[in-house]
Scaffold this motif. Structure first.
Motif, PDB file in Angstrom:
ATOM      1  N   LEU A  55       0.808  -1.220   0.000  1.00 35.03           N
ATOM      2  CA  LEU A  55       0.000   0.000   0.000  1.00 35.03           C
ATOM      3  C   LEU A  55       0.846   1.278   0.000  1.00 35.03           C
ATOM      4  N   PRO A  56       1.934   1.382   0.793  1.00 36.33           N
ATOM      5  CA  PRO A  56       2.713   2.632   0.767  1.00 36.33           C
ATOM      6  C   PRO A  56       3.368   2.926  -0.576  1.00 36.33           C
TER       7      PRO A  56
ATOM      8  N   LEU B   3       7.480  -7.390 -10.533  1.00 39.07           N
ATOM      9  CA  LEU B   3       8.287  -6.638  -9.586  1.00 39.07           C
ATOM     10  C   LEU B   3       7.838  -7.050  -8.193  1.00 39.07           C
ATOM     11  N   THR B   4       8.737  -7.626  -7.420  1.00 34.14           N
ATOM     12  CA  THR B   4       8.341  -8.030  -6.077  1.00 34.14           C
ATOM     13  C   THR B   4       8.245  -6.808  -5.179  1.00 34.14           C
ATOM     14  N   VAL B   5       7.442  -6.933  -4.158  1.00 35.24           N
ATOM     15  CA  VAL B   5       7.291  -5.840  -3.198  1.00 35.24           C
ATOM     16  C   VAL B   5       8.637  -5.493  -2.586  1.00 35.24           C
ATOM     17  N   GLY B   6       9.440  -6.512  -2.288  1.00 34.86           N
ATOM     18  CA  GLY B   6      10.761  -6.263  -1.716  1.00 34.86           C
ATOM     19  C   GLY B   6      11.641  -5.431  -2.615  1.00 34.86           C
ATOM     20  N   GLU B   7      11.618  -5.717  -3.921  1.00 31.50           N
ATOM     21  CA  GLU B   7      12.409  -4.931  -4.877  1.00 31.50           C
ATOM     22  C   GLU B   7      11.911  -3.493  -4.939  1.00 31.50           C
TER      23      GLU B   7
ATOM     24  N   ASP C 149       3.854   6.110   3.513  1.00 30.87           N
ATOM     25  CA  ASP C 149       2.731   6.101   2.575  1.00 30.87           C
ATOM     26  C   ASP C 149       2.223   7.523   2.399  1.00 30.87           C
ATOM     27  N   LEU C 150       2.463   8.121   1.228  1.00 31.20           N
ATOM     28  CA  LEU C 150       2.033   9.501   0.988  1.00 31.20           C
ATOM     29  C   LEU C 150       0.519   9.650   1.088  1.00 31.20           C
TER      30      LEU C 150
ATOM     31  N   HIS D  52      10.805  13.176   0.327  1.00 32.36           N
ATOM     32  CA  HIS D  52      11.814  12.937  -0.705  1.00 32.36           C
ATOM     33  C   HIS D  52      12.577  11.638  -0.448  1.00 32.36           C
ATOM     34  N   ASP D  53      12.911  11.388   0.821  1.00 41.25           N
ATOM     35  CA  ASP D  53      13.824  10.296   1.140  1.00 41.25           C
ATOM     36  C   ASP D  53      13.121   9.005   1.567  1.00 41.25           C
ATOM     37  N   HIS D  54      11.817   9.072   1.893  1.00 43.72           N
ATOM     38  CA  HIS D  54      11.129   7.882   2.394  1.00 43.72           C
ATOM     39  C   HIS D  54       9.843   7.536   1.628  1.00 43.72           C
ATOM     40  N   ALA D  55       9.388   8.387   0.718  1.00 39.97           N
ATOM     41  CA  ALA D  55       8.101   8.138   0.068  1.00 39.97           C
ATOM     42  C   ALA D  55       8.122   6.828  -0.713  1.00 39.97           C
ATOM     43  N   GLY D  56       7.162   5.964  -0.413  1.00 38.41           N
ATOM     44  CA  GLY D  56       7.099   4.680  -1.076  1.00 38.41           C
ATOM     45  C   GLY D  56       6.893   4.797  -2.573  1.00 38.41           C
TER      46      GLY D  56
END
Length: 604
Positions: A154-155, A201-205, A219-220, A362-366
């Motif tokens: 979701l994020p 594309l896996t969620v982990g990737e 999660d924006l 900027h640095d954490h947005a999923g």
């Protein structure tokens, strides 16, 4: 997210009611409906907020229904006149929506001609309760989410809706055409996915992005500053953060008032929409009580810091003894939250809050992480490009505006300059870096709105924003607007004339404007909307003035909604010369909150 935090009545058991309908209060039971009944039964859901619909839509794999009712216990109208609409859904018979702003509740009843997955119906209902303008982009890869991805995906998503694999009608099947270009999945056995999508594309990737970033995501759609305390309101009671290890929770306590009701949330779980709403009026959180922290930082705590920062909370005074690794938290946030802070209104509060929320997003947005992974996997861009349109009759101002645009931090943008009744300027000495600039000449007989429209026709961006030739823009301005577009999902976003500089008297003024709110009005020199929305509205009308207002009027009359983000990074400059915005200086001074002699940039 634990189910107990989505639903108000965990004591209720999931079972058929007197009419044989299932009342589902636990989303983990939604998928069991398909297997416990010979045929799809009506489904009734009671949820605490709109965000719970996203989690349910992700959890309800396999459940089918022909009749669904949803009651939302805590719903907020984005604006008094806004009413959402359900997204198109095949086999719909009737849709009944109810919005009650006074009671802060909303509900829906959807009946279908044929059974459909519960997840698909819930997903289509999301824009009925919250703004959710579609993701736009020419040539973007079509993304779909496999149910195996789970809530961890979701994020990463660009909007509140969950893009699902849509069946292709037999008559429309094409050679080698698959249901999606990219399938986001948690599965390791990709045999089925290879038939559904070109790329997996896996969620982990996706969580790591490209280049690889070992840092948690936010999660924006949830962790954002919508509804933040306004800069000109008095500081609310101060809060300090303490950790309750036995219960695994963080508590925000009154720093000076022990009777202040605590705000509490789990250390190891993402902040829910309800948690973010609870901290809207928390100006700042003192982290100095963590000086006594024994051992390493509890797992998940630094991610909670990033989520609070994205919501606009000013975190401060983290002791030097508390070590935070770069893979736990953006170094920009880690450095900022160590600085002391004293409660303050106005520009000082905004600078601290906005710097933190920018760093967090900027640095954490999923979604930014997902976009980088999708582009790397497919070779196609998945972030919107921005066309900056400037129409001017003052050629001497063009170099300065272009230099401001050349310093922008947003990576995908172009500038279209409309030389209105003047020759194209000589840009040979202008520091443009790699900025993509197009100059269009139009005669002076063309009206201002028509000149702007010509600039749009010569542009190529997915999003369009307008500049005024004599205003000031920081390097963060365009990125601020794109982020607001992403987290608000409004039809048009912008800043407002909160900060003004009066050139004749050399005075900077900070006015009282409601920002980080859905609103009908944004500044013409700082507005952004998608090309699709712009074309649907008809763009700027061919008028000599009030061209921006003509766009805002049609957004409102056609059922759209605007959003005002913070105004840092934009300064409206008032000269003695004629302006297209006909307002007197005394009118502009109304509502002034702070004033400074000379030039005072909202940010350095």
């Amino acid at each position: 997210m634990p189910v107990r935090r989505w639903f108000r009545r965990p004591d209720e058991q999931d079972a058929p009611d007197r009419d044989g309908e299932h009342v589902v209060t636990d989303p983990r039971q939604a998928s069991a409906l398909a297997s416990t009944a010979d045929e799809p039964l009506p489904v009734r859901l009671r949820v605490p907020d709109v965000d719970a619909l996203r989690h349910l839509a992700m959890a309800a794999d396999g459940a089918m229904t022909q009749d669904l009712r949803v009651h939302i216990e805590r719903w907020e109208a984005p604006s008094p006149r806004w009413r959402g609409r359900m997204a198109p859904l095949r086999d719909t018979r009737t849709v009944t929506l109810s919005h009650d702003p006074a009671r802060r509740t909303a509900s829906a009843h959807v009946s279908l001609h044929a059974p459909l997955p519960v997840a698909r119906v819930l997903d289509a209902l999301i824009p009925a309760f919250v703004p959710d303008a579609p993701v736009v982009g020419a040539g973007f890869p079509l993304l779909a989410v496999d149910p195996s991805a789970g809530a961890e995906a979701l994020p990463l998503l660009p909007s509140r809706r969950i893009p699902q694999l849509e069946p292709i009608a037999p008559a429309l099947e094409g050679r080698h055409l698959r249901k999606a270009d990219v399938l986001l999945t948690a599965r390791t056995d990709l045999a089925r996915e290879e038939e559904d999508a070109v790329h997996q594309l896996t969620v982990g990737e996706a969580l790591l992005g490209h280049p690889r970033v070992e840092r948690p995501v936010i999660d924006l759609n949830v962790h954002n500053p919508i509804g933040r305390i306004l800069g000109f309101k008095p500081s609310p009671p101060a809060r300090r953060l303490v950790i309750d290890r036995p219960r695994g929770v963080v508590r925000l306590l009154g720093a000076t008032d022990p009777d202040l009701r605590p705000i509490e949330f789990a250390i190891a779980e993402p902040l829910s929409a309800r948690d973010v709403a609870a901290v809207r009026n928390v100006e700042a959180v003192d982290l100095s009580p963590l000086a006594g922290l024994a051992g390493p930082v509890p797992e998940g705590l630094t991610t909670r810091f990033a989520e609070l920062a994205a919501a606009g909370v000013i975190l401060h005074s983290l002791p030097d003894s508390v070590a935070i690794a770069p893979e736990q938290l953006s170094p920009r946030i880690a450095d900022a939250i160590r600085r002391p802070y004293r409660p303050a209104m106005g520009l000082e509060r905004e600078r601290r809050s906005v710097a933190l929320r920018r760093a967090a997003m900027h640095d954490h947005a999923g979604f930014l992480r997902l976009a980088s992974a999708v582009e790397h996997r497919t070779g196609s861009r998945y972030l919107p490009s921005v066309s900056v349109v400037l129409s001017t009759m003052r050629g001497e101002l063009i170099p300065g505006v272009l230099e401001m645009m050349a310093r922008q931090t947003y990576p995908h943008m172009e500038v279209v300059v409309v030389a209105h009744g003047i020759p194209a300027p000589d840009l040979s000495g202008v520091e443009l870096g790699g900025l993509d600039v197009t100059v269009v000449e139009v005669p002076s007989t063309v009206l201002f709105g028509a000149a702007l429209a010509e600039g749009v026709r010569r542009s190529s961006g997915d999003l369009i924003t307008k500049l005024d030739d004599d205003d000031w823009y920081s390097e963060h301005h365009v990125f601020d607007l794109v982020l607001a577009h992403l987290y608000s999902r409004a039809d048009i976003v912008g800043k407002t004339t909160e900060y003004l500089f009066f050139e004749e008297v050399a005075q900077t003024v900070h006015r009282t404007f409601a920002t980080e709110r859905y609103h009908d009005q944004v500044a013409g020199g700082a507005m952004l909307l998608s090309r699709a929305a712009f074309d649907a509205l008809g763009g700027w009308r061919p008028t000599p003035n009030s061209t921006d207002r003509s766009v805002l009027i049609r957004v409102e009359t056609q059922g759209g909604i605007g959003y005002r983000t913070h105004s840092l990074g934009y300064m409206y400059i008032r000269h003695s010369s004629k302006h297209t915005w006909e307002r007197t200086d005394s009118q502009l001074l109304n509502g002034s909150f702070e004033q400074w002699r000379g030039w005072r940039a909202p940010e350095v």
